[in-house]
Design a protein around this motif. Structure first.
Motif, PDB file in Angstrom:
ATOM      1  N   ARG A 121       3.760  10.020   4.041  1.00 36.22           N
ATOM      2  CA  ARG A 121       2.974  11.131   4.569  1.00 36.22           C
ATOM      3  C   ARG A 121       1.488  10.922   4.291  1.00 36.22           C
ATOM      4  NH1 ARG A 121       0.450  15.507   3.042  1.00 36.22           N
ATOM      5  NH2 ARG A 121       0.886  15.114   0.841  1.00 36.22           N
ATOM      6  N   LYS A 122       1.162  10.547   3.063  1.00 31.30           N
ATOM      7  CA  LYS A 122      -0.242  10.382   2.681  1.00 31.30           C
ATOM      8  C   LYS A 122      -0.920   9.240   3.438  1.00 31.30           C
ATOM      9  CE  LYS A 122      -0.155  12.282  -2.022  1.00 31.30           C
ATOM     10  NZ  LYS A 122      -0.317  11.968  -3.474  1.00 31.30           N
ATOM     11  N   THR A 123      -0.191   8.165   3.649  1.00 33.59           N
ATOM     12  CA  THR A 123      -0.772   7.011   4.328  1.00 33.59           C
ATOM     13  C   THR A 123      -0.654   7.114   5.850  1.00 33.59           C
ATOM     14  OG1 THR A 123       1.317   5.782   4.127  1.00 33.59           O
ATOM     15  CG2 THR A 123      -0.318   5.481   2.381  1.00 33.59           C
ATOM     16  N   LYS A 124      -0.046   8.212   6.325  1.00 35.66           N
ATOM     17  CA  LYS A 124       0.162   8.438   7.767  1.00 35.66           C
ATOM     18  C   LYS A 124       0.862   7.238   8.397  1.00 35.66           C
ATOM     19  CE  LYS A 124      -3.832  11.502   8.173  1.00 35.66           C
ATOM     20  NZ  LYS A 124      -5.113  11.796   8.882  1.00 35.66           N
ATOM     21  N   LEU A 125       1.878   6.735   7.694  1.00 35.82           N
ATOM     22  CA  LEU A 125       2.547   5.510   8.119  1.00 35.82           C
ATOM     23  C   LEU A 125       3.198   5.653   9.490  1.00 35.82           C
ATOM     24  CD1 LEU A 125       3.376   2.624   7.312  1.00 35.82           C
ATOM     25  CD2 LEU A 125       5.483   3.582   6.382  1.00 35.82           C
ATOM     26  N   LEU A 126       3.867   6.786   9.730  1.00 33.70           N
ATOM     27  CA  LEU A 126       4.582   6.932  10.997  1.00 33.70           C
ATOM     28  C   LEU A 126       3.633   6.959  12.191  1.00 33.70           C
ATOM     29  CD1 LEU A 126       7.359   9.489  10.015  1.00 33.70           C
ATOM     30  CD2 LEU A 126       7.457   7.002  10.067  1.00 33.70           C
ATOM     31  N   GLN A 127       2.421   7.444  11.987  1.00 28.51           N
ATOM     32  CA  GLN A 127       1.432   7.431  13.071  1.00 28.51           C
ATOM     33  C   GLN A 127       0.944   6.018  13.363  1.00 28.51           C
ATOM     34  OE1 GLN A 127      -1.768  10.274  12.607  1.00 28.51           O
ATOM     35  NE2 GLN A 127      -0.477  11.687  11.461  1.00 28.51           N
ATOM     36  N   ARG A 128       1.020   5.165  12.356  1.00 29.29           N
ATOM     37  CA  ARG A 128       0.462   3.820  12.480  1.00 29.29           C
ATOM     38  C   ARG A 128       1.465   2.771  12.925  1.00 29.29           C
ATOM     39  NH1 ARG A 128      -0.940   3.079   6.540  1.00 29.29           N
ATOM     40  NH2 ARG A 128      -1.291   0.947   7.218  1.00 29.29           N
ATOM     41  N   MET A 129       2.785   3.061  12.817  1.00 25.60           N
ATOM     42  CA  MET A 129       3.782   2.015  12.949  1.00 25.60           C
ATOM     43  C   MET A 129       3.775   1.332  14.315  1.00 25.60           C
ATOM     44  SD  MET A 129       5.191   1.364  10.160  1.00 25.60           S
ATOM     45  CE  MET A 129       6.320   0.208  10.897  1.00 25.60           C
ATOM     46  N   ILE A 130       3.930   2.099  15.391  1.00 30.49           N
ATOM     47  CA  ILE A 130       4.011   1.477  16.715  1.00 30.49           C
ATOM     48  C   ILE A 130       2.691   0.817  17.103  1.00 30.49           C
ATOM     49  CG2 ILE A 130       4.349   1.938  19.179  1.00 30.49           C
ATOM     50  CD1 ILE A 130       6.580   3.849  18.423  1.00 30.49           C
ATOM     51  N   PRO A 131       1.518   1.451  16.889  1.00 30.62           N
ATOM     52  CA  PRO A 131       0.266   0.720  17.144  1.00 30.62           C
ATOM     53  C   PRO A 131       0.143  -0.566  16.319  1.00 30.62           C
ATOM     54  CG  PRO A 131      -0.174   3.067  16.965  1.00 30.62           C
ATOM     55  CD  PRO A 131       1.265   2.875  16.572  1.00 30.62           C
ATOM     56  N   GLU A 135       0.833  -1.207   0.000  1.00 33.19           N
ATOM     57  CA  GLU A 135       0.000   0.000   0.000  1.00 33.19           C
ATOM     58  C   GLU A 135       0.866   1.255   0.000  1.00 33.19           C
ATOM     59  OE1 GLU A 135      -1.683   1.484   3.786  1.00 33.19           O
ATOM     60  OE2 GLU A 135      -1.303  -0.544   4.544  1.00 33.19           O
ATOM     61  N   THR A 136       2.179   1.101   0.150  1.00 34.04           N
ATOM     62  CA  THR A 136       3.063   2.272   0.240  1.00 34.04           C
ATOM     63  C   THR A 136       4.125   2.265  -0.855  1.00 34.04           C
ATOM     64  OG1 THR A 136       4.396   1.084   1.892  1.00 34.04           O
ATOM     65  CG2 THR A 136       2.712   2.598   2.725  1.00 34.04           C
ATOM     66  N   VAL A 137       5.184   1.471  -0.681  1.00 34.04           N
ATOM     67  CA  VAL A 137       6.370   1.642  -1.532  1.00 34.04           C
ATOM     68  C   VAL A 137       6.342   0.866  -2.840  1.00 34.04           C
ATOM     69  CG1 VAL A 137       7.812   2.198   0.447  1.00 34.04           C
ATOM     70  CG2 VAL A 137       7.679  -0.167  -0.320  1.00 34.04           C
ATOM     71  N   VAL A 138       5.669  -0.275  -2.889  1.00 37.97           N
ATOM     72  CA  VAL A 138       5.707  -1.076  -4.118  1.00 37.97           C
ATOM     73  C   VAL A 138       5.006  -0.367  -5.289  1.00 37.97           C
ATOM     74  CG1 VAL A 138       4.976  -3.237  -5.202  1.00 37.97           C
ATOM     75  CG2 VAL A 138       6.025  -3.273  -2.939  1.00 37.97           C
ATOM     76  N   PRO A 139       3.793   0.170  -5.124  1.00 35.24           N
ATOM     77  CA  PRO A 139       3.197   0.929  -6.233  1.00 35.24           C
ATOM     78  C   PRO A 139       4.055   2.126  -6.648  1.00 35.24           C
ATOM     79  CG  PRO A 139       1.543   0.425  -4.579  1.00 35.24           C
ATOM     80  CD  PRO A 139       2.863   0.062  -3.978  1.00 35.24           C
ATOM     81  N   VAL A 140       4.688   2.772  -5.676  1.00 34.34           N
ATOM     82  CA  VAL A 140       5.578   3.902  -5.979  1.00 34.34           C
ATOM     83  C   VAL A 140       6.715   3.454  -6.894  1.00 34.34           C
ATOM     84  CG1 VAL A 140       7.365   5.371  -4.951  1.00 34.34           C
ATOM     85  CG2 VAL A 140       5.079   5.304  -3.961  1.00 34.34           C
ATOM     86  N   ALA A 141       7.318   2.322  -6.577  1.00 36.25           N
ATOM     87  CA  ALA A 141       8.427   1.817  -7.386  1.00 36.25           C
ATOM     88  C   ALA A 141       7.992   1.539  -8.823  1.00 36.25           C
ATOM     89  CB  ALA A 141       8.992   0.546  -6.753  1.00 36.25           C
ATOM     90  N   PHE A 142       6.820   0.946  -9.008  1.00 35.78           N
ATOM     91  CA  PHE A 142       6.333   0.676 -10.360  1.00 35.78           C
ATOM     92  C   PHE A 142       6.012   1.976 -11.098  1.00 35.78           C
ATOM     93  CE2 PHE A 142       5.856  -3.690  -8.905  1.00 35.78           C
ATOM     94  CZ  PHE A 142       6.064  -4.423 -10.067  1.00 35.78           C
ATOM     95  N   GLN A 143       5.472   2.965 -10.406  1.00 33.15           N
ATOM     96  CA  GLN A 143       5.180   4.251 -11.037  1.00 33.15           C
ATOM     97  C   GLN A 143       6.452   4.917 -11.551  1.00 33.15           C
ATOM     98  OE1 GLN A 143       3.095   6.597  -8.118  1.00 33.15           O
ATOM     99  NE2 GLN A 143       1.404   5.145  -7.958  1.00 33.15           N
ATOM    100  N   ILE A 144       7.495   4.939 -10.731  1.00 37.89           N
ATOM    101  CA  ILE A 144       8.750   5.581 -11.117  1.00 37.89           C
ATOM    102  C   ILE A 144       9.409   4.809 -12.258  1.00 37.89           C
ATOM    103  CG2 ILE A 144      11.037   6.296 -10.335  1.00 37.89           C
ATOM    104  CD1 ILE A 144       8.695   7.906  -9.157  1.00 37.89           C
TER     105      ILE A 144
END
Length: 308
Positions: A259-269, A229-238
């Protein structure tokens, strides 16, 4: 009368910038600030190290004792990587694992019934559906691998890219096709953020559940939950765009994705949710236990108010 010392309060992980790559410069502390100095051109760049999750140091980067100490004080993970972030050589530990949480994590990994519960929860989080019943960890690993290969193929068709499989050799980086180079650069960004979160929460990167036997097995476990949901689609787009500097483009796009997926807010939970699936209560910390490396500030109101 001298001014009283005010201790630093590390910024919570969720409020930080995800990662910064540094190469070909001297990292040092000048006037209490973290700086990168280009000794050839005499240029200096300040980095707000306390608001960064992790610094990835590429070949050509040198770092002073004072800079390492400052990064540890503010809870920023230092990671030494190869060119383009392809290889990970070493990582500094901000705060280190807590003994109470380490024992809790180890028990979950060692008892097969608890481990299976954790793996099943990871599967459900990753694919948004419950895994097949009465399957072992090895069987779930095989099912997951097949679904991942299919997802790669679907993304390749979506972006019009010829896909020959996930193949790359760190020793011969330039021989990889562009999409595999982009995927490697993207996943290295995600691994750095995941490892920083695991260490900040007080757990051990090496004690994994689906992945085992590697220094960062748990990093790969957590990264796999969110990478599609984060880095793999980005890699294919680039890769589809054919960028002149694909690694740089991938890093910038990954930061935006985090930033868009608010990943850092979600990581520890997310880490806590995965481990909680084992169904056992984490032991209460001993009186002498180390506190979390990056504690949450106590808020005086809702999310719209500033904390003291």
């Amino acid at each position: 009368m001298s001014e009283s010392f005010v201790p630093l309060k590390p910024i919570p992980l969720k409020d930080r910038v995800s990662m910064v790559f540094v190469g070909r410069g001297q990292l040092d502390v000048r006037d209490g600030a973290f700086v990168v100095v280009d000794e050839i051109n005499g240029e200096r760049m300040h980095i707000p190290v306390g608001s960064v999750v992790c610094l990835l140091l590429e070949p050509g980067a040198r770092i002073s004792h004072a800079a390492v100490k400052l990064a540890a004080t503010v809870g920023t993970l230092l990671i030494w990587v190869g060119e383009g972030g392809v290889r990970l050589y070493s990582a500094g530990q901000p705060g280190g694992a807590r003994s109470d949480k380490l024992l809790y994590q180890a028990r979950l990994a060692l008892e097969e019934d608890l481990r299976l519960k954790v793996v099943r929860r990871m599967y459900a989080l990753r694919f948004q559906e419950e895994p097949p019943s009465r399957r072992s960890v090895d069987q779930l690993r095989g099912i997951e691998g097949a679904r991942v290969r299919k997802t790669y193929q679907q993304l390749a068709r979506q972006y019009g890219i010829e896909w020959k499989g996930r193949r790359y050799d760190p020793e011969q980086w330039d021989r990889s096709d562009p999409v595999n180079q982009c995927l490697s650069a993207a996943t290295s960004c995600l691994y750095g953020v995941c490892e920083a979160a695991i260490l900040a929460a007080g757990y051990a990167p090496a004690i994994g559940f689906l992945h085992t036997g590697k220094p960062r097995s748990f990093v790969y476990d957590i990264a796999d939950i969110v990478k599609f949901e984060t880095v793999v689609p980005v890699a294919f787009q680039i890769a589809a765009k054919g960028a002149a500097q694909p690694e740089r483009a991938v890093r910038i796009a990954c930061r935006e994705s985090f930033r868009k997926t608010k990943l850092l807010q979600r990581m520890i939970p997310l880490i806590e949710e995965v481990l909680a699936a084992g169904g056992i209560e984490p032991p209460p910390p001993a009186p002498e236990a180390q506190p979390p490396a990056i504690p949450e500030a106590q808020s005086i109101g809702d999310v719209g108010h500033r904390s003291q």
